[in-house]
Design a protein around this motif. Structure first.
Motif, mmCIF file in Angstrom:
data_model
loop_
_atom_site.group_PDB
_atom_site.id
_atom_site.type_symbol
_atom_site.label_atom_id
_atom_site.label_comp_id
_atom_site.label_asym_id
_atom_site.label_seq_id
_atom_site.Cartn_x
_atom_site.Cartn_y
_atom_site.Cartn_z
ATOM 1 N N LEU A 12 -0.693 -7.700 2.031
ATOM 2 C CA LEU A 12 -2.012 -8.293 2.193
ATOM 3 C C LEU A 12 -2.421 -8.856 0.844
ATOM 4 O O LEU A 12 -2.420 -8.141 -0.158
ATOM 5 C CB LEU A 12 -3.027 -7.251 2.674
ATOM 6 C CG LEU A 12 -2.751 -6.652 4.047
ATOM 7 C CD1 LEU A 12 -3.767 -5.562 4.367
ATOM 8 C CD2 LEU A 12 -2.777 -7.731 5.118
ATOM 9 N N VAL A 13 -2.729 -10.130 0.820
ATOM 10 C CA VAL A 13 -3.116 -10.780 -0.427
ATOM 11 C C VAL A 13 -4.600 -11.100 -0.374
ATOM 12 O O VAL A 13 -5.201 -11.182 0.690
ATOM 13 C CB VAL A 13 -2.281 -12.056 -0.688
ATOM 14 C CG1 VAL A 13 -0.821 -11.701 -0.931
ATOM 15 C CG2 VAL A 13 -2.403 -13.035 0.457
ATOM 16 N N GLY A 14 -5.184 -11.273 -1.520
ATOM 17 C CA GLY A 14 -6.598 -11.578 -1.612
ATOM 18 C C GLY A 14 -7.403 -10.328 -1.911
ATOM 19 O O GLY A 14 -6.904 -9.210 -1.811
ATOM 20 N N GLN A 102 -10.708 -5.498 -6.628
ATOM 21 C CA GLN A 102 -9.492 -6.279 -6.889
ATOM 22 C C GLN A 102 -8.259 -5.622 -6.264
ATOM 23 O O GLN A 102 -7.210 -6.242 -6.173
ATOM 24 C CB GLN A 102 -9.284 -6.488 -8.399
ATOM 25 C CG GLN A 102 -8.837 -5.275 -9.176
ATOM 26 C CD GLN A 102 -9.945 -4.283 -9.537
ATOM 27 O OE1 GLN A 102 -11.086 -4.406 -9.103
ATOM 28 N NE2 GLN A 102 -9.596 -3.278 -10.336
ATOM 29 N N LEU A 103 -8.374 -4.367 -5.796
ATOM 30 C CA LEU A 103 -7.243 -3.651 -5.197
ATOM 31 C C LEU A 103 -7.278 -3.650 -3.663
ATOM 32 O O LEU A 103 -6.360 -3.136 -3.032
ATOM 33 C CB LEU A 103 -7.214 -2.200 -5.699
ATOM 34 C CG LEU A 103 -7.087 -2.020 -7.208
ATOM 35 C CD1 LEU A 103 -7.122 -0.543 -7.572
ATOM 36 C CD2 LEU A 103 -5.822 -2.676 -7.727
ATOM 37 N N PHE A 104 -8.329 -4.240 -3.076
ATOM 38 C CA PHE A 104 -8.503 -4.200 -1.630
ATOM 39 C C PHE A 104 -8.485 -5.589 -1.007
ATOM 40 O O PHE A 104 -9.057 -6.529 -1.549
ATOM 41 C CB PHE A 104 -9.825 -3.514 -1.259
ATOM 42 C CG PHE A 104 -9.786 -2.024 -1.417
ATOM 43 C CD1 PHE A 104 -9.508 -1.214 -0.328
ATOM 44 C CD2 PHE A 104 -10.008 -1.430 -2.640
ATOM 45 C CE1 PHE A 104 -9.457 0.165 -0.461
ATOM 46 C CE2 PHE A 104 -9.967 -0.049 -2.783
ATOM 47 C CZ PHE A 104 -9.694 0.742 -1.694
ATOM 48 N N HIS A 105 -7.848 -5.667 0.145
ATOM 49 C CA HIS A 105 -7.862 -6.890 0.956
ATOM 50 C C HIS A 105 -9.155 -6.944 1.765
ATOM 51 O O HIS A 105 -9.743 -7.989 1.955
ATOM 52 C CB HIS A 105 -6.644 -6.910 1.882
ATOM 53 C CG HIS A 105 -6.602 -8.068 2.818
ATOM 54 N ND1 HIS A 105 -6.304 -9.336 2.384
ATOM 55 C CD2 HIS A 105 -6.834 -8.152 4.146
ATOM 56 C CE1 HIS A 105 -6.348 -10.159 3.424
ATOM 57 N NE2 HIS A 105 -6.668 -9.463 4.502
ATOM 58 N N ASP A 106 -9.567 -5.780 2.278
ATOM 59 C CA ASP A 106 -10.851 -5.627 2.970
ATOM 60 C C ASP A 106 -11.312 -4.187 2.736
ATOM 61 O O ASP A 106 -10.723 -3.487 1.906
ATOM 62 C CB ASP A 106 -10.754 -5.999 4.463
ATOM 63 C CG ASP A 106 -9.753 -5.172 5.242
ATOM 64 O OD1 ASP A 106 -9.506 -3.997 4.882
ATOM 65 O OD2 ASP A 106 -9.203 -5.676 6.237
ATOM 66 N N ASN A 111 -4.754 -4.373 -0.927
ATOM 67 C CA ASN A 111 -3.933 -5.573 -1.061
ATOM 68 C C ASN A 111 -2.618 -5.178 -1.738
ATOM 69 O O ASN A 111 -2.347 -3.988 -1.958
ATOM 70 C CB ASN A 111 -4.682 -6.690 -1.811
ATOM 71 C CG ASN A 111 -5.045 -6.313 -3.240
ATOM 72 O OD1 ASN A 111 -4.460 -5.421 -3.843
ATOM 73 N ND2 ASN A 111 -6.042 -6.987 -3.786
ATOM 74 N N GLU A 112 -1.800 -6.149 -2.036
ATOM 75 C CA GLU A 112 -0.476 -5.866 -2.588
ATOM 76 C C GLU A 112 -0.555 -5.051 -3.891
ATOM 77 O O GLU A 112 0.194 -4.090 -4.073
ATOM 78 C CB GLU A 112 0.272 -7.179 -2.827
ATOM 79 C CG GLU A 112 1.695 -6.993 -3.249
ATOM 80 C CD GLU A 112 2.467 -8.307 -3.340
ATOM 81 O OE1 GLU A 112 3.691 -8.224 -3.542
ATOM 82 O OE2 GLU A 112 1.865 -9.383 -3.230
ATOM 83 N N ASP A 113 -1.475 -5.403 -4.775
ATOM 84 C CA ASP A 113 -1.616 -4.665 -6.039
ATOM 85 C C ASP A 113 -2.074 -3.226 -5.794
ATOM 86 O O ASP A 113 -1.542 -2.278 -6.366
ATOM 87 C CB ASP A 113 -2.611 -5.367 -6.970
ATOM 88 C CG ASP A 113 -2.121 -6.721 -7.451
ATOM 89 O OD1 ASP A 113 -0.888 -6.957 -7.440
ATOM 90 O OD2 ASP A 113 -2.965 -7.551 -7.847
ATOM 91 N N GLY A 114 -3.076 -3.074 -4.923
ATOM 92 C CA GLY A 114 -3.575 -1.737 -4.595
ATOM 93 C C GLY A 114 -2.520 -0.892 -3.914
ATOM 94 O O GLY A 114 -2.393 0.310 -4.187
ATOM 95 N N ALA A 115 -1.747 -1.511 -3.024
ATOM 96 C CA ALA A 115 -0.693 -0.782 -2.301
ATOM 97 C C ALA A 115 0.376 -0.273 -3.267
ATOM 98 O O ALA A 115 0.896 0.831 -3.098
ATOM 99 C CB ALA A 115 -0.066 -1.675 -1.231
#
Length: 131
Positions: A12-14, A102-106, A111-115
């Motif tokens: 998930l990006v963004g 910045q770590l969440f898509h929603d 998101n990818e960084d948070g994951a």
């Protein structure tokens, strides 16, 4: 366009924009207990026990760090896991992720960084548990 699936993982990006302090990802009044989901969960627990599979449950981070303990469904999940002797790693309020947009898509999907950060953290905790 759908994002590619990588062996069950979908990147998930963004980033989610910052949320007001009073916004909840899981408003208690909207969280109803799904009897079908509970039944499926109980069946899942039963099958893992029958097949002698060691299970560890993981609760993912929530961007707001809100108290999911107040949710009836979460309480039921914890109760059933405890009754079955299944450990629960709860990252829902982990300060590493709370309001780190910045770590969440929603609100409840990293998101990818948070994951990547979350996966490393879970891996380290599992290593400690399984020693």
């Amino acid at each position: 366009a759908p994002q590619p699936d990588e062996k069950g993982y979908v990147r998930l990006v963004g980033e989610i924009p910052p949320l007001p302090e009073d916004v909840r990802v899981y408003p208690a009044e909207q969280m109803k207990i799904d009897s079908v989901a509970i039944s499926a969960f109980e069946q899942f627990l039963s099958v893992t026990k029958e097949k002698d599979i060691n299970l560890i449950l993981v609760a993912s981070p929530v961007v707001t760090g809100e108290d999911v303990d107040a949710l009836q469904a979460y309480q039921l999940l914890k109760q059933k896991a405890a009754f079955a002797g299944i450990p629960l790693l709860d990252y829902s309020k982990d300060p590493t992720f709370t309001r780190q947009y910045q770590l969440f898509h929603d609100g409840n999907h990293l998101n990818e960084d948070g994951a990547a950060i979350f996966s490393k953290k879970v891996s380290q905790d599992l290593k400690k548990m399984l020693k």
